[in-house]
Design a protein around this motif. Structure first.
Motif, PDB file in Angstrom:
ATOM      1  N   CYS A 141       0.847  -1.195   0.000  1.00 15.50           N
ATOM      2  CA  CYS A 141       0.000   0.000   0.000  1.00 15.50           C
ATOM      3  C   CYS A 141       0.881   1.243   0.000  1.00 15.50           C
ATOM      4  O   CYS A 141       1.962   1.240   0.600  1.00 15.50           O
ATOM      5  CB  CYS A 141      -0.899   0.029   1.231  1.00 15.50           C
ATOM      6  N   PRO A 142       0.459   2.317  -0.637  1.00 15.85           N
ATOM      7  CA  PRO A 142       1.218   3.568  -0.551  1.00 15.85           C
ATOM      8  C   PRO A 142       1.283   4.042   0.894  1.00 15.85           C
ATOM      9  O   PRO A 142       0.363   3.823   1.681  1.00 15.85           O
ATOM     10  CB  PRO A 142       0.411   4.537  -1.419  1.00 15.85           C
ATOM     11  N   ALA A 143       2.380   4.685   1.250  1.00 19.16           N
ATOM     12  CA  ALA A 143       2.558   5.184   2.610  1.00 19.16           C
ATOM     13  C   ALA A 143       3.244   6.540   2.580  1.00 19.16           C
ATOM     14  O   ALA A 143       3.941   6.875   1.609  1.00 19.16           O
ATOM     15  CB  ALA A 143       3.387   4.202   3.440  1.00 19.16           C
ATOM     16  N   LEU A 144       3.031   7.312   3.618  1.00 17.10           N
ATOM     17  CA  LEU A 144       3.706   8.598   3.724  1.00 17.10           C
ATOM     18  C   LEU A 144       5.198   8.367   3.938  1.00 17.10           C
ATOM     19  O   LEU A 144       5.589   7.591   4.810  1.00 17.10           O
ATOM     20  CB  LEU A 144       3.141   9.409   4.893  1.00 17.10           C
ATOM     21  N   PRO A 145       6.048   9.030   3.157  1.00 16.58           N
ATOM     22  CA  PRO A 145       7.493   8.852   3.345  1.00 16.58           C
ATOM     23  C   PRO A 145       7.984   9.584   4.592  1.00 16.58           C
ATOM     24  O   PRO A 145       7.216  10.299   5.245  1.00 16.58           O
ATOM     25  CB  PRO A 145       8.083   9.467   2.067  1.00 16.58           C
ATOM     26  N   VAL A 153       6.846  13.618  -3.849  1.00 17.48           N
ATOM     27  CA  VAL A 153       6.936  12.178  -4.089  1.00 17.48           C
ATOM     28  C   VAL A 153       5.792  11.776  -5.017  1.00 17.48           C
ATOM     29  O   VAL A 153       4.647  12.161  -4.792  1.00 17.48           O
ATOM     30  CB  VAL A 153       6.862  11.399  -2.764  1.00 17.48           C
ATOM     31  N   GLN A 154       6.100  11.008  -6.052  1.00 12.71           N
ATOM     32  CA  GLN A 154       5.098  10.550  -7.003  1.00 12.71           C
ATOM     33  C   GLN A 154       5.017   9.029  -6.954  1.00 12.71           C
ATOM     34  O   GLN A 154       6.039   8.348  -7.081  1.00 12.71           O
ATOM     35  CB  GLN A 154       5.437  11.028  -8.412  1.00 12.71           C
ATOM     36  N   ILE A 155       3.816   8.530  -6.783  1.00 14.66           N
ATOM     37  CA  ILE A 155       3.588   7.089  -6.687  1.00 14.66           C
ATOM     38  C   ILE A 155       2.448   6.716  -7.626  1.00 14.66           C
ATOM     39  O   ILE A 155       1.409   7.394  -7.657  1.00 14.66           O
ATOM     40  CB  ILE A 155       3.225   6.675  -5.249  1.00 14.66           C
ATOM     41  N   ARG A 163      -8.905   0.954 -11.432  1.00  9.54           N
ATOM     42  CA  ARG A 163      -8.572   2.320 -11.849  1.00  9.54           C
ATOM     43  C   ARG A 163      -7.111   2.623 -11.569  1.00  9.54           C
ATOM     44  O   ARG A 163      -6.551   2.177 -10.567  1.00  9.54           O
ATOM     45  CB  ARG A 163      -9.459   3.337 -11.140  1.00  9.54           C
ATOM     46  N   SER A 164      -6.511   3.395 -12.455  1.00 13.33           N
ATOM     47  CA  SER A 164      -5.125   3.817 -12.290  1.00 13.33           C
ATOM     48  C   SER A 164      -5.088   5.229 -11.705  1.00 13.33           C
ATOM     49  O   SER A 164      -5.812   6.120 -12.164  1.00 13.33           O
ATOM     50  CB  SER A 164      -4.384   3.806 -13.635  1.00 13.33           C
ATOM     51  N   LEU A 165      -4.237   5.414 -10.695  1.00 18.25           N
ATOM     52  CA  LEU A 165      -4.170   6.692  -9.994  1.00 18.25           C
ATOM     53  C   LEU A 165      -2.734   7.178  -9.911  1.00 18.25           C
ATOM     54  O   LEU A 165      -1.798   6.382  -9.788  1.00 18.25           O
ATOM     55  CB  LEU A 165      -4.732   6.562  -8.575  1.00 18.25           C
ATOM     56  N   GLY A 166      -2.579   8.494  -9.972  1.00 21.16           N
ATOM     57  CA  GLY A 166      -1.293   9.118  -9.727  1.00 21.16           C
ATOM     58  C   GLY A 166      -1.341   9.788  -8.372  1.00 21.16           C
ATOM     59  O   GLY A 166      -2.177  10.669  -8.128  1.00 21.16           O
ATOM     60  N   LEU A 167      -0.480   9.356  -7.471  1.00 25.58           N
ATOM     61  CA  LEU A 167      -0.461   9.876  -6.103  1.00 25.58           C
ATOM     62  C   LEU A 167       0.695  10.857  -5.965  1.00 25.58           C
ATOM     63  O   LEU A 167       1.839  10.517  -6.274  1.00 25.58           O
ATOM     64  CB  LEU A 167      -0.316   8.710  -5.125  1.00 25.58           C
TER      65      LEU A 167
END
Length: 208
Positions: A141-145, A153-155, A163-167
């Motif tokens: 899962c994405p997490a705060l660095p 930061v790009q994830i 669905r595709s997402l840009g975080l």
């Protein structure tokens, strides 16, 4: 002197010390408010400078009123600009606790996980996403660095429904460089990813 006659020797020393301390606080407050007023900012409608007169108290009150009014205008400006963003955007503290969010987050949160607490932690939202690396979805899962990242930061992430997402995560700092929190923005890039895959598939077909 007057202090000694009124308060006695010990009392006069305390009174003089209190008076000097109050005077120092007063000078500091006026200096900070004057500095705040002189710092560059966008033009505010009806923003009249405080009147400088012989009345020191009135001048201090004018500076304080000006600073409060300016802070409120800046806060309203920030809220309005945040809500005008088309993409779901959260402002959090360093631990991910949601402090502010725009209107676009409501529909996104209801779609991803209807039971998410809108006043909760952005990690609850990220936990419903999966990181995508080299076009492959991972279990992570994405997490705060860590709050030492200077650049945004790009994830790339994906939802359970494909669905595709840009975080995008941007670290926010105070005027003295101290990390304060994060701005987290999610952009839906599903159509762009599908178009890219179709293009790659077409190129492979043509090359064969």
């Amino acid at each position: 002197d007057v202090f000694t006659e009124v308060y006695g020797y010990a009392g006069s020393r305390r009174a003089i010390w209190s008076w000097r301390r109050l005077s120092a606080i007063n000078h500091y407050m006026v200096a900070e408010l004057s500095q705040f007023r002189s710092e560059p900012d966008f033009a505010l409608a009806g923003d009249a400078p405080p009147k400088n007169g012989n009345d020191a108290v009135a001048h201090q009150i004018a500076l304080l009123n000006h600073a409060i009014s300016r802070a409120r205008d800046l806060r309203l400006f920030a809220f309005d600009r945040l809500n005008q963003l088309p993409d779901p955007t959260w402002v959090t503290d360093l631990d991910g606790k949601i402090l502010l969010s725009n209107h676009a987050t409501e529909q996104f949160e209801q779609t991803i996980a209807p039971k998410i607490n809108l006043n909760g932690n952005v990690s609850q939202i990220l936990s419903h996403l999966r990181v995508v690396e080299n076009d492959l979805e991972t279990p992570a899962c994405p997490a705060l660095p860590a709050p030492i990242e200077e650049s945004p930061v790009q994830i790339e992430a994906a939802t359970e429904d494909g669905r595709s997402l840009g975080l995008r995560l941007a670290l926010q700092k105070s005027h003295d460089g101290k990390p304060l929190g994060w701005i987290v923005r999610i952009v839906d890039v599903t159509e762009a990813r599908l178009a890219q895959r179709h293009r790659e598939a077409m190129l492979q077909l043509l090359t064969h």
